[in-house]
Structures are given as C-alpha cells and as structure tokens.
Design an enzyme around this catalytic site. Structure first.
Site, PDB file in Angstrom:
ATOM      1  N   TYR A  18       0.804  -1.239   0.000  1.00 62.53           N
ATOM      2  CA  TYR A  18       0.000   0.000   0.000  1.00 62.53           C
ATOM      3  C   TYR A  18       0.832   1.283   0.000  1.00 62.53           C
ATOM      4  O   TYR A  18       0.266   2.375  -0.066  1.00 62.53           O
ATOM      5  CB  TYR A  18      -0.944  -0.005   1.212  1.00 62.53           C
ATOM      6  CG  TYR A  18      -1.994  -1.092   1.124  1.00 62.53           C
ATOM      7  CD1 TYR A  18      -3.050  -0.990   0.217  1.00 62.53           C
ATOM      8  CD2 TYR A  18      -1.919  -2.235   1.923  1.00 62.53           C
ATOM      9  CE1 TYR A  18      -4.008  -1.980   0.113  1.00 62.53           C
ATOM     10  CE2 TYR A  18      -2.878  -3.243   1.830  1.00 62.53           C
ATOM     11  CZ  TYR A  18      -3.911  -3.106   0.922  1.00 62.53           C
ATOM     12  OH  TYR A  18      -4.851  -4.091   0.821  1.00 62.53           O
ATOM     13  N   HIS A  47     -10.144   1.179  -5.688  1.00 60.23           N
ATOM     14  CA  HIS A  47      -9.150   0.430  -4.916  1.00 60.23           C
ATOM     15  C   HIS A  47      -7.772   1.003  -5.198  1.00 60.23           C
ATOM     16  O   HIS A  47      -7.481   1.357  -6.353  1.00 60.23           O
ATOM     17  CB  HIS A  47      -9.141  -1.047  -5.314  1.00 60.23           C
ATOM     18  CG  HIS A  47     -10.429  -1.743  -5.025  1.00 60.23           C
ATOM     19  ND1 HIS A  47     -10.830  -2.072  -3.749  1.00 60.23           N
ATOM     20  CD2 HIS A  47     -11.422  -2.146  -5.845  1.00 60.23           C
ATOM     21  CE1 HIS A  47     -12.020  -2.662  -3.803  1.00 60.23           C
ATOM     22  NE2 HIS A  47     -12.405  -2.717  -5.066  1.00 60.23           N
TER      23      HIS A  47
HETATM   24  C1  DQA Z   1      -8.233  -2.423  -1.172  1.00 60.48           C
HETATM   25  C2  DQA Z   1      -8.086  -3.838  -1.728  1.00 60.48           C
HETATM   26  C3  DQA Z   1      -8.799  -4.848  -0.836  1.00 60.48           C
HETATM   27  O1  DQA Z   1      -8.619  -6.159  -1.352  1.00 60.48           O
HETATM   28  C4  DQA Z   1      -8.231  -4.807   0.560  1.00 60.48           C
HETATM   29  O2  DQA Z   1      -8.951  -5.677   1.410  1.00 60.48           O
HETATM   30  C5  DQA Z   1      -8.126  -3.451   1.132  1.00 60.48           C
HETATM   31  C6  DQA Z   1      -7.773  -2.322   0.262  1.00 60.48           C
HETATM   32  C7  DQA Z   1      -7.425  -1.403  -2.001  1.00 60.48           C
HETATM   33  O3  DQA Z   1      -7.701  -0.226  -1.898  1.00 60.48           O
HETATM   34  O4  DQA Z   1      -6.507  -1.795  -2.723  1.00 60.48           O
HETATM   35  O5  DQA Z   1      -8.238  -3.273   2.337  1.00 60.48           O
HETATM   36  O6  DQA Z   1      -9.606  -2.044  -1.256  1.00 60.48           O
END
Ligand code: DQA
Length: 146
Positions: free
Chosen positions: A22, A100
């Site tokens: 992330y 996402h």
């Molecule tokens: C997410 C992707 C999801 O699979 C994950 O559970 C998240 C973040 C993203 O922003 O990439 O918590 O939504």
C-alpha cells in the site's frame, strides 16, 4: 458538485499497513491529496473512514439524504463479500464509483478476485494508488450530473 468519499476497514492504517503493497503514505496524506484534487476540479467533498460495515451502509444512506451527487467508495475487504453494502448501493439510487488503491484481481489471495460491489457501481478504478481516487473524481466531474 458535492461528493461523499467513503473509505472502509484498515485504510486508516495506510502508511504503516503492509507498505510493500500500500506504500508509505498515510491516511492523512490521502485526505490531503483528495482535498487538493477536489479543489482543482472545483468539487466539494466530504471524507469518512470506518472499519464497520453498518457504518459504511449508514454513510451510503446519508449520501442520499444529504443530496450528494455521487459517492466514491473504497469498501476495502468488504468489497469482496458484502452483499449488504451491494444492496445499499442499489437502494440509494446514486452513482457510486468503486475504487481500490491496488488491483485486487492481481493479488495472491483468491478471495480478492471477486468484487461483489463492481456490479452495483457505475464505474471502478483500481490499481493506481491515490490516483485511482483522482480518476474517480475526474470521472464524476465529466459524467455525473451536478
Ligand atoms: C483495497 C483492496 C482490498 O482487497 C483490501 O482488502 C483493502 C484495500 C485497495 O484499496 O486496494 O483493504 O480495497
């Protein structure tokens, strides 16, 4: 144009949460980025984050009651299995843009391959980090009636 941005579980931990996936930027950095993008597009936004499914549903209802024109939603892991959030999106009759940071379909866990909210959403932007949200804001500006 007035847009509600809803962020789901664990997104408050951005920056310290799995940085190799992330990144190093914090949730506060995301909020700052979104306010800057909105300002440059002459859009007003309100941003909320919750780790609870019911609160995310209440926020979707709130978007309808407060006459927001659209919702940008990153429901995080709930995206993969929450039929209650799917139903809430259907129920409010507002354009919801599903976003996402990562591209869940390219990640290793099988459960991420399914996004149950995609079918209820007007559009999905994924895999571009903070830029996924920017694209969603630009899309709203272009495609959603103010
Ligand atoms: C997410 C992707 C999801 O699979 C994950 O559970 C998240 C973040 C993203 O922003 O990439 O918590 O939504």
């Amino acid at each position: 144009m007035h847009i509600l941005i809803i962020n789901g579980p664990n997104l408050n931990l951005l920056g310290s949460r799995e940085p190799s996936i992330y990144g190093n930027k914090s949730y506060k950095d995301l909020e700052k980025y979104l306010h800057e993008c909105a300002q440059s597009l002459a859009i007003t936004i309100e941003i909320h984050q919750s780790n609870l499914e019911g609160i995310i549903i209440d926020l979707l209802h709130y978007a309808k009651h407060k006459n927001f024109q659209a919702v940008i939603l990153n429901a995080a892991a709930y995206s993969h299995y929450s039929y209650a959030i799917y139903d809430a999106i259907k129920a409010i009759n507002l354009p919801v843009i599903n976003v996402h940071l990562t591209d869940p379909s390219n990640r290793s866990e099988a459960f991420r391959k399914v996004d149950v909210l995609k079918a209820a959403s007007l559009k999905t932007f994924k895999g571009e980090g903070f830029e996924s949200y920017k694209k969603a804001l630009i899309y709203c500006k272009k495609e959603v009636k103010a």
